[in-house]
Design a protein around this motif. Structure first.
Motif, PDB file in Angstrom:
ATOM      1  N   LEU B 393      14.963  -9.221 -15.858  1.00 16.04           N
ATOM      2  CA  LEU B 393      14.070  -8.494 -15.818  1.00 16.04           C
ATOM      3  C   LEU B 393      14.200  -7.030 -15.674  1.00 16.04           C
ATOM      4  O   LEU B 393      13.942  -6.428 -15.967  1.00 16.04           O
ATOM      5  CB  LEU B 393      13.007  -9.007 -15.179  1.00 16.04           C
ATOM      6  N   LYS B 394      15.261  -7.465 -14.051  1.00 12.24           N
ATOM      7  CA  LYS B 394      15.530  -5.973 -13.214  1.00 12.24           C
ATOM      8  C   LYS B 394      15.705  -5.314 -14.123  1.00 12.24           C
ATOM      9  O   LYS B 394      16.415  -4.243 -14.072  1.00 12.24           O
ATOM     10  CB  LYS B 394      16.211  -6.512 -12.330  1.00 12.24           C
ATOM     11  N   GLN B 396      16.466  -4.631 -17.338  1.00 11.12           N
ATOM     12  CA  GLN B 396      14.957  -4.165 -17.979  1.00 11.12           C
ATOM     13  C   GLN B 396      13.658  -2.924 -17.529  1.00 11.12           C
ATOM     14  O   GLN B 396      13.288  -2.750 -18.236  1.00 11.12           O
ATOM     15  CB  GLN B 396      14.472  -5.359 -19.383  1.00 11.12           C
ATOM     16  N   ASN B 397      14.269  -3.101 -15.845  1.00 10.90           N
ATOM     17  CA  ASN B 397      13.154  -2.255 -15.679  1.00 10.90           C
ATOM     18  C   ASN B 397      11.587  -3.314 -15.702  1.00 10.90           C
ATOM     19  O   ASN B 397      10.671  -2.424 -15.396  1.00 10.90           O
ATOM     20  CB  ASN B 397      12.929  -0.854 -15.744  1.00 10.90           C
ATOM     21  N   LYS B 398      12.014  -4.541 -15.711  1.00 14.98           N
ATOM     22  CA  LYS B 398      10.494  -5.439 -16.158  1.00 14.98           C
ATOM     23  C   LYS B 398      10.158  -5.974 -14.332  1.00 14.98           C
ATOM     24  O   LYS B 398      11.197  -5.972 -13.603  1.00 14.98           O
ATOM     25  CB  LYS B 398      10.691  -5.897 -16.856  1.00 14.98           C
ATOM     26  N   GLU B 399       9.020  -6.656 -14.322  1.00 18.56           N
ATOM     27  CA  GLU B 399       8.588  -6.790 -12.850  1.00 18.56           C
ATOM     28  C   GLU B 399       8.768  -8.376 -12.796  1.00 18.56           C
ATOM     29  O   GLU B 399       9.311  -9.130 -13.781  1.00 18.56           O
ATOM     30  CB  GLU B 399       7.222  -6.658 -12.853  1.00 18.56           C
ATOM     31  N   TRP B 401       9.208 -12.068 -11.585  1.00 19.26           N
ATOM     32  CA  TRP B 401       8.749 -13.617 -11.477  1.00 19.26           C
ATOM     33  C   TRP B 401       9.259 -14.150 -10.529  1.00 19.26           C
ATOM     34  O   TRP B 401      10.775 -14.588 -10.142  1.00 19.26           O
ATOM     35  CB  TRP B 401       8.545 -13.843 -12.881  1.00 19.26           C
TER      36      TRP B 401
END
Lengths: 448, 628
Positions: B393-394, B396-399, B401
């Motif tokens: 996730l990181k 992809q610059n996503k939050e 979980w």
């Protein structure tokens, strides 16, 4: 900031002591429904309603004024209800208990103001003060709680917590370590232990009986030979009390029983001198009642003439009920020169009833024997919190027992016992899952 | 010099955490590299040959519900399956499988090799490359540098590993493998708090030297439970039994006689061992009044001649091990094939992690498994899956979980670690989960698979299976709600069997299932209700689910209400730059604690030992003032 939990909180918000009027405030989503239960009515917001406040059993708590404030137009920004009743700890405590039993919980230090702030009811300038308030009230509450937890009460709570922990240790060990030859759920041990635990909690609650003493007062029997000074003592106790001296309602012929207020708590005095020489039929009924009351008494004060009978040989046990604790009251200490107050053996208390010496000390001593060393409402409230927690724990343990008996298996009981422990943790501090595991590993050899 | 390929995620270590991390990241479509000092040991079981158990089985099912490997590998490699606590309620029932080490490892290896987006490379990692406080890659033993957006460290007991047998000791990451000392030294230069833990294993025994005829046999369950939601019994290889023997007075005398050469009792070992998995010398000393301890004899595999005697983990000298083994029934002629040993290793204080398992000190660096102070394959796998997911996730610059405590044992595990830390190797127990009745093995998919799908962890096949199953549950519940049973529908015997009493009024079938003496099978066998017709692979799971939900509904509703109350606190986040010294009214002790641990939410702060409700109030007030 989003709204926080919507627990409904309750507290006596008027200063401690015996003011003319005392206020119990509720804030939260259940406030109006509790008002409906207690006063059978929810008046229009900000309109005063005068009427009876009723307990669960339909008995009257007090007549008073009810005020409702609809969110957000209230002090906290939530639904708020205020019950204004006659001041004095007994009525206010009953009212508070009634609210708690109806779904509210006791408010924490500074919690109303905190809610007001978080709901934008107080501006930033005032906010500074809140932190101080919470800090100060928390410190004070902690001190009061510690004081309330001294002595025998503390020891009994401690025993209760360890009995509960022990039971949980067996239940949880059986669940988490089924291969360790310690399945106490199936061998009946747990079922037996939970029964004992319930008895233990019930005994503790009965002994703590603050509620009963607060509401019904303490019954004190003043006994002794003629001329020992019983009447002077009674007068001294009553006379020092600036408040009302009343006959007990409904027993107008019962001249032997008087009630005084000891810091707002009823104290029933029975003078055994009045128990003699009765031929009147009606009076005999009164005397029989007095005998019944003596049998239920909380304490006997055996008054003797310290000058004439220094060894209190006059003590007659035969006329007095067994099992009631006795304090020997050495009267006429002004003549004997005996030191006023309780002696080192805690058996004899010296006063001079006529001179009024030692009466203040005697009252303090009586308060102590009532388990109510706490004289202020704050201290009393601290004790109330403890009782409240123990009552909730008991309720959970009973549900747990039922779950076990329905044959559903231990994990449901375990869930109830966990809640019971959470309730008791409010008194004794956090008891974590890891603490419980520690008990299990210390108690059983686990290790496949 | 940097290797040409740039990876989204690099995973260091190929144990149970590392493999799940690498697989998770790759499933999410991120270019992933798994680095191991020895590709042949990927998926190795370093300790006992078993997967699952109370609390642990729950974690395995959660990994499975999120598309992970462990349950499936256990079904491929399991040679004995049992449901523990089968006579207790469903929330505390747990699956446990004895595994054939070789079959298990082969299943892991196959899954890794089949996984798209995943590269394997054999090289020990000596250093972490950090630029501007962010991990950007690793350097291997031969100086090769790999660049990545994120790095996941799952190095198990290999950091500064030291093996003890009696008073002898040497460096090692596991018997037969070297430790990762260079990496350990480099990490010690970083601002992490490093501590030591200890764990141990028993000596292994040659099967041919044991007299099984005098031993108690422990067979598996029949029918065999299945681990993965997606698997069935046909996956299982041949099933074989375990056996039980016991220590005796003579065994204990031998152990006491060797105490003067015990590294534990002579102070050579400084690391703290687990209280729930004591060495046999510990048991004999601490429970001196117990004259016998059970020993479970677990086969290492169908084709292996080794046995794992579970319960006599020891670091006593070899001659004492030899004698104590031979003092037990059936073991009189036993030959040890590998000595037991204790191992001490480094771990990092997990309170320095976020709930995503990213370290607070170095951005884009994630830790999972024993490096965080846990023990157990299952605990490692679950963390690996979470760390791999968040690394992906990181990248992809996503939050990030992380499941909450009421959603998964994985949530309990991570929250316990980051708020309370650990003083011993942390193992999962169901008593750690306050929402135990909601967190069951049977509903792990209902709790997590939808989220897993959203994250990209769950493939189409699993998703379709899950959706059909979920729909069938709702349908069957609806049918049983709409079906009424009338007093006339039951004979006196049937009523007694179901209720222990007569049926007084018309009742919904689903309510009858909830009665203590009743169950799903009994109620659906009534002519008026009838069975659910389905030959789908999930049919049995549906029937089980309907029954459990009906029976637990009262308690579950209570827990749901409890969860709702705590949710608001979880939702209030504490900014990373908060200066706790400015929080008015907070005691010095709590200020220091909060400043050190830097919880991410009010909920987390509340679970730190010593943090009071009043302190939380002060924090809320401070937050509100800040935002004004």
């Amino acid at each position: 900031m989003s709204e926080r939990d919507t627990d409904t909180i309750a507290a006596v918000i008027t200063p401690p002591g015996r003011g003319g009027v005392g206020i119990v405030r509720l804030s939260g989503s259940l406030a109006f429904s509790i008002a409906q239960q207690v006063a059978s009515k929810v008046p229009e917001p900000r309109m005063a309603h005068y009427g009876p406040f009723i307990d669960h059993d339909e008995s009257l708590i007090d007549n008073g004024i009810l005020l409702c404030f609809k969110a957000p137009h209230s002090y906290t920004g939530e639904d708020v209800v205020e019950f204004q009743a006659h001041g004095g700890p007994v009525v206010l405590d009953r009212l508070l208990q009634r609210c708690v039993a109806s779904g509210a919980r006791l408010a924490n230090a500074g919690e109303y103001t905190e809610r007001a702030f978080l709901n934008d009811k107080i501006d930033l300038a005032q906010a500074e003060a809140i932190a101080d308030l919470i800090d100060a009230e928390t410190t004070a509450a902690a001190k009061l709680a510690a004081r309330s937890l001294q002595g025998e009460f503390s020891e009994r709570i401690h025993n209760l917590v360890s009995a509960l922990t022990h039971l949980r240790m067996y239940v949880e060990a059986a669940i988490d370590f089924p291969e360790e030859e310690i399945d106490f759920l199936s061998d009946g041990k747990v079922a037996g232990d939970v029964e004992l635990l319930i008895e233990q909690v019930e005994t503790l609650l009965a002994a703590a009986n603050v509620g009963r003493v607060m509401r019904d007062g303490m019954t004190l029997v003043i006994a002794g030979r003629p001329n020992a000074g019983k009447s002077s003592l009674l007068n001294a106790l009553v006379g020092n009390e600036s408040a009302i001296v009343t006959d007990i309602p409904g027993t107008t012929r019962d001249v032997v029983k008087e009630q005084i207020q000891l810091d707002g708590m009823p104290l029933h005095l029975i003078d055994t001198a009045g128990l003699r020489d009765s031929s009147d039929v009606v009076e005999q009924i009164g005397i029989q009642r007095a005998h019944d009351a003596i049998a239920q008494a909380d304490r006997i004060l055996w008054v003797y003439d310290g000058d004439a009978d220094p060894e209190h040989r006059s003590f007659e046990e035969s006329n007095l009920p067994p099992h009631v604790p006795v304090t020997f009251l050495h009267n006429k200490a002004d003549k004997t020169g005996r030191k006023i107050g309780l002696d080192a053996n805690k058996k004899v208390f010296a006063v001079s009833a006529k001179q009024g010496e030692g009466i203040v000390e005697l009252k303090a001593y009586l308060r102590q024997t009532m388990g109510l060393e706490q004289t202020t409402q704050g201290e009393f409230l601290a004790r109330r919190r403890h009782i409240d927690a123990i009552e909730r724990a008991l309720e959970h343990i009973r549900t747990g027992k039922a779950a076990l008996h329905e044959g559903l298996a231990g994990e449901l009981m375990a869930e109830d016992l966990r809640h019971a422990q959470l309730a008791l943790s409010e008194i004794t501090g956090e008891f974590s899952a890891d603490d419980l595991l520690g008990e299990i590993f210390a108690g059983f050899c686990i290790g496949k | 010099m940097f290797h040409a390929d740039h990876y989204a995620v690099i995973v260091v270590g190929g144990g149970h955490a590392g493999t799940e991390a690498a697989l998770a990241s790759a499933r999410m479509g991120q270019k992933t590299l798994l680095l191991s000092h020895n590709i042949d040991t990927l998926g190795a079981m370093s300790c006992n040959p078993a997967i699952g158990g109370i609390g642990k089985g729950h974690l395995v099912r959660e990994v499975d519900a999120l598309g992970g490997l462990m349950a499936k590998a256990a079904d491929r490699g399991g040679i004995q399956f049992r449901t523990l606590n089968s006579r207790k309620g469903p929330a505390v029932r747990a699956t446990r499988a004895q595994a054939d080490r070789a079959l298990y490892k082969a299943a892991v290896r196959a899954a890794l090799e089949e996984q798209e987006n995943l590269d394997l490379f054999q090289q020990a990692v000596d250093d972490l490359i950090v630029e501007n406080g962010r991990a950007v890659g690793v350097t291997t033993q031969m100086g090769l540098k790999f660049r990545a957006d994120t790095v996941v460290l799952t190095v198990g007991t290999f950091l500064g590993g030291r093996i003890h047998i009696g008073l002898e000791n040497y460096q090692g990451g596991r018997a037969g493998d070297p430790p990762a000392n260079a990496l350990s030294l480099r990490l010690r230069e970083q601002p992490f708090t490093v501590e030591r833990l200890k764990t141990g294993t028993p000596p292994r025994i040659d099967k041919r030297s044991v007299n099984f005829s005098v031993l108690e046999e422990q067979p598996g369950d029949n029918p065999e439970p299945v681990f993965s939601f997606m698997a069935d019994r046909s996956w299982h290889p041949q099933q074989i039994p375990c056996h039980i023997t016991r220590t005796n007075q003579q065994t204990h005398d031998i152990i006491r006689g060797g105490m003067d050469r015990s590294p534990m009792y002579t102070g050579v070992i400084e690391g703290v061992g687990p209280r729930y998995c004591p060495s046999i010398e510990d048991k004999v000393v601490r429970f001196a009044d117990k004259d016998s301890h059970q020993i479970f004899i677990e086969p290492e595999g169908l084709t292996s001649n080794e046995l794992y005697p579970n319960g006599i983990s020891t670091s006593l000298p070899f001659d004492v091990q030899w004698e104590l083994v031979r003092s037990m029934k059936g073991f009189e002629q036993a030959r040890i094939t590998r000595p037991g040993y204790a191992i001490e290793y480094d771990f990092f204080d997990p309170r320095e992690l976020k709930s995503s398992l990213e370290t607070k000190h170095i951005e884009a660096l994630f830790f999972a498994g024993q490096i965080n102070g846990t023990t157990g394959y299952e605990e490692a796998a679950a963390q690996g899956l979470l760390a791999g997911t968040n690394a992906a996730l990181k990248a992809q610059n996503k939050e990030a979980w992380c499941p909450r405590r009421d959603e998964a044992y994985l949530g309990v595990l991570v929250d316990d670690l980051i708020t309370r830390g650990t003083q011993e190797p942390y193992r999962m127990f169901t008593s750690r989960a306050e929402y135990r009745l909601m967190l069951r093995e049977d509903n792990a998919d209902l709790r997590l698979t939808e989220k897993g799908r959203e994250l990209g962890l769950v493939d189409d096949k699993q998703w379709q299976f899950f959706e059909e199953k979920r729909e069938a549950i709702a349908k069957e519940q609806q049918r049983l709600k709409e079906t009424f049973v009338r007093p006339n529908d039951l004979s006196i015997e049937q009523a007694h069997e179901l209720l222990g009493d007569e049926l007084r009024k018309e009742t919904r079938a689903i309510e009858l299932i909830a009665r203590p003496k009743s169950d799903y099978a009994k109620v659906t066998s009534l002519a008026v209700v009838g069975p659910m017709h389905s030959d789908k692979p999930w049919a049995e799971q549906v029937r089980e689910q309907v029954e459990i939900q009906a029976k637990y509904s009262g308690y579950i509703n209570r827990q749901v209400a409890e969860v709702e109350k705590s949710k608001t606190a979880e939702a209030v986040s504490l900014p990373e730059d908060i200066d706790y010294a400015l929080v008015k009214g907070l005691s010095a002790e709590l200020t220091e604690k909060l400043a050190r641990l830097r919880p991410q939410t009010i909920g987390q702060a509340g679970r730190i030992p010593g943090i009071t409700p009043a302190a939380l109030s002060l924090l809320l007030i401070h937050l509100k003032k800040r935002s004004a």
